[in-house]
Design an enzyme around this catalytic site. Structure first.
Site, PDB file in Angstrom:
ATOM      1  N   GLU A  36       0.837  -1.205   0.000  1.00 43.19           N
ATOM      2  CA  GLU A  36       0.000   0.000   0.000  1.00 43.19           C
ATOM      3  C   GLU A  36       0.868   1.250   0.000  1.00 43.19           C
ATOM      4  O   GLU A  36       1.839   1.326   0.767  1.00 43.19           O
ATOM      5  CB  GLU A  36      -0.866  -0.008   1.275  1.00 43.19           C
ATOM      6  N   HIS A  38       2.398   4.656   0.940  1.00 45.06           N
ATOM      7  CA  HIS A  38       2.540   5.316   2.235  1.00 45.06           C
ATOM      8  C   HIS A  38       3.142   6.705   2.039  1.00 45.06           C
ATOM      9  O   HIS A  38       4.114   7.085   2.719  1.00 45.06           O
ATOM     10  CB  HIS A  38       3.399   4.472   3.182  1.00 45.06           C
ATOM     11  N   ASP A  47       3.424  -1.798   6.072  1.00 43.40           N
ATOM     12  CA  ASP A  47       2.423  -2.572   6.821  1.00 43.40           C
ATOM     13  C   ASP A  47       2.801  -4.048   6.936  1.00 43.40           C
ATOM     14  O   ASP A  47       2.200  -4.783   7.732  1.00 43.40           O
ATOM     15  CB  ASP A  47       1.044  -2.447   6.166  1.00 43.40           C
ATOM     16  N   HIS A 122      -2.128  -3.586   9.074  1.00 43.62           N
ATOM     17  CA  HIS A 122      -2.934  -2.810   8.110  1.00 43.62           C
ATOM     18  C   HIS A 122      -4.379  -2.828   8.617  1.00 43.62           C
ATOM     19  O   HIS A 122      -5.022  -3.885   8.610  1.00 43.62           O
ATOM     20  CB  HIS A 122      -2.792  -3.500   6.748  1.00 43.62           C
ATOM     21  N   GLU A 124      -7.251  -2.074   7.681  1.00 46.93           N
ATOM     22  CA  GLU A 124      -8.352  -2.571   6.850  1.00 46.93           C
ATOM     23  C   GLU A 124      -8.482  -4.098   6.916  1.00 46.93           C
ATOM     24  O   GLU A 124      -9.511  -4.657   6.525  1.00 46.93           O
ATOM     25  CB  GLU A 124      -8.152  -2.147   5.386  1.00 46.93           C
ATOM     26  N   HIS A 179      -1.838   7.224   9.088  1.00 50.67           N
ATOM     27  CA  HIS A 179      -1.329   6.542   7.889  1.00 50.67           C
ATOM     28  C   HIS A 179      -0.164   7.336   7.291  1.00 50.67           C
ATOM     29  O   HIS A 179      -0.350   8.466   6.855  1.00 50.67           O
ATOM     30  CB  HIS A 179      -2.443   6.381   6.848  1.00 50.67           C
ATOM     31  N   GLU A 184       4.537   5.356  11.935  1.00 51.74           N
ATOM     32  CA  GLU A 184       5.145   4.488  10.906  1.00 51.74           C
ATOM     33  C   GLU A 184       6.477   5.070  10.425  1.00 51.74           C
ATOM     34  O   GLU A 184       7.449   4.336  10.218  1.00 51.74           O
ATOM     35  CB  GLU A 184       4.185   4.306   9.730  1.00 51.74           C
TER      36      GLU A 184
END
Ligand SMILES: [Zn+2]
Length: 268
Positions: A36, A38, A47, A122, A124, A179, A184
């Protein structure tokens, strides 16, 4: 050249693996990630990389094993990951995600594993991991396997209030808005600074979203979505903060896993 890592399942031969499963009943960690975007300053594997490295360090502490990660996750959502329409973000459908988790859990059960940790990176993925666990447990119960215990861990939930104050002195935004944000970015600066470019930080943040979702997900339908793909500023990210958080996640998760699986004696 790197050397053989005794916590990595795929680096063992099958006889070493079989012996460890039979004799030691190790906790098996399955990192669940995503490919994904970032933002402009981070790579697309955050992730997967972060939960895998946490799993490896915890496994070293408690003599566990780490399985290869599930590298693809459920579709990125605009308010938590920018959305699935960004180039590079590569996702699974709910069915594929659920069945991947179910199948992998049942395979480890077939090998004799009874203590599993699904380490999620992650957000989701959460409900689809839970569904996969539930389907696997139902089938295993029907097959007479009733002694399985599985933890699902979102590692970031191990952030303490005191760390939160150090990392976000002006107030914690929210996990969805984090995010590609301070957490992160800091952890990546600590673990893999070679993959971070702090000269490319997003300037079109923080994201402002209405309190509802709009589909189809397109840039036209989401005029307030940052085009950078980051949802908040990572300006305050540092390797020191990354070290503080990473170590807190490893020690907190090691304690939780030890407690849940009754490994107390082995830790000492
Ligand atoms: Zn992420």
């Amino acid at each position: 050249m790197s050397t053989k890592d005794p916590v990595r399942i795929e680096q063992l031969n099958w006889m070493e693996y079989e012996a460890r499963m039979k004799e030691q009943q190790p906790v098996v960690f399955i990192p669940v990630g995503a490919l994904e975007q970032h933002g402009p300053h981070l790579p697309m594997n955050c992730d997967e990389l972060i939960p895998r490295e946490i799993s490896e360090d915890v496994a070293r502490t408690i003599n566990g094993l780490v399985a290869p990660s599930l590298n693809y996750g459920y579709k990125s959502q605009p308010r938590t990951g920018g959305g699935n329409h960004f180039p590079g973000t590569t996702s699974l459908s709910a069915e594929a995600m659920i069945l991947s988790v179910r199948d992998v859990v049942m395979e480890f059960a077939r090998h004799g594993a009874r203590r599993l940790v699904l380490m999620d990176g992650h957000s989701e993925n959460t409900m689809f991991i839970i569904e996969g666990i539930d389907l696997a447990l139902r089938e295993l119960f029907r097959d007479g396997i009733t002694d399985m215990k599985i933890l699902r861990i979102g590692y970031y939930e191990f952030t303490s209030a005191s760390t939160e104050k150090v990392v976000w002195p002006d107030g914690f935004p929210s996990w969805p808005l984090e995010h590609a944000g301070v957490m992160e970015t800091s952890v990546m600066l600590y673990r893999r600074p070679d993959l971070v470019d702090m000269t490319k930080l997003a300037t079109d943040v923080p994201a402002q979203f209405p309190p509802y979702d709009v589909y189809p997900v397109t840039f036209e339908n989401l005029p307030t979505l940052p085009r950078s793909g980051a949802l908040n500023s990572a300006k305050l990210a540092t390797a020191e903060k990354g070290k503080l958080m990473f170590n807190e996640y490893v020690s907190g998760i090691a304690l939780a896993v030890t407690d849940e699986f009754g490994l107390g004696k082995k830790l000492k």
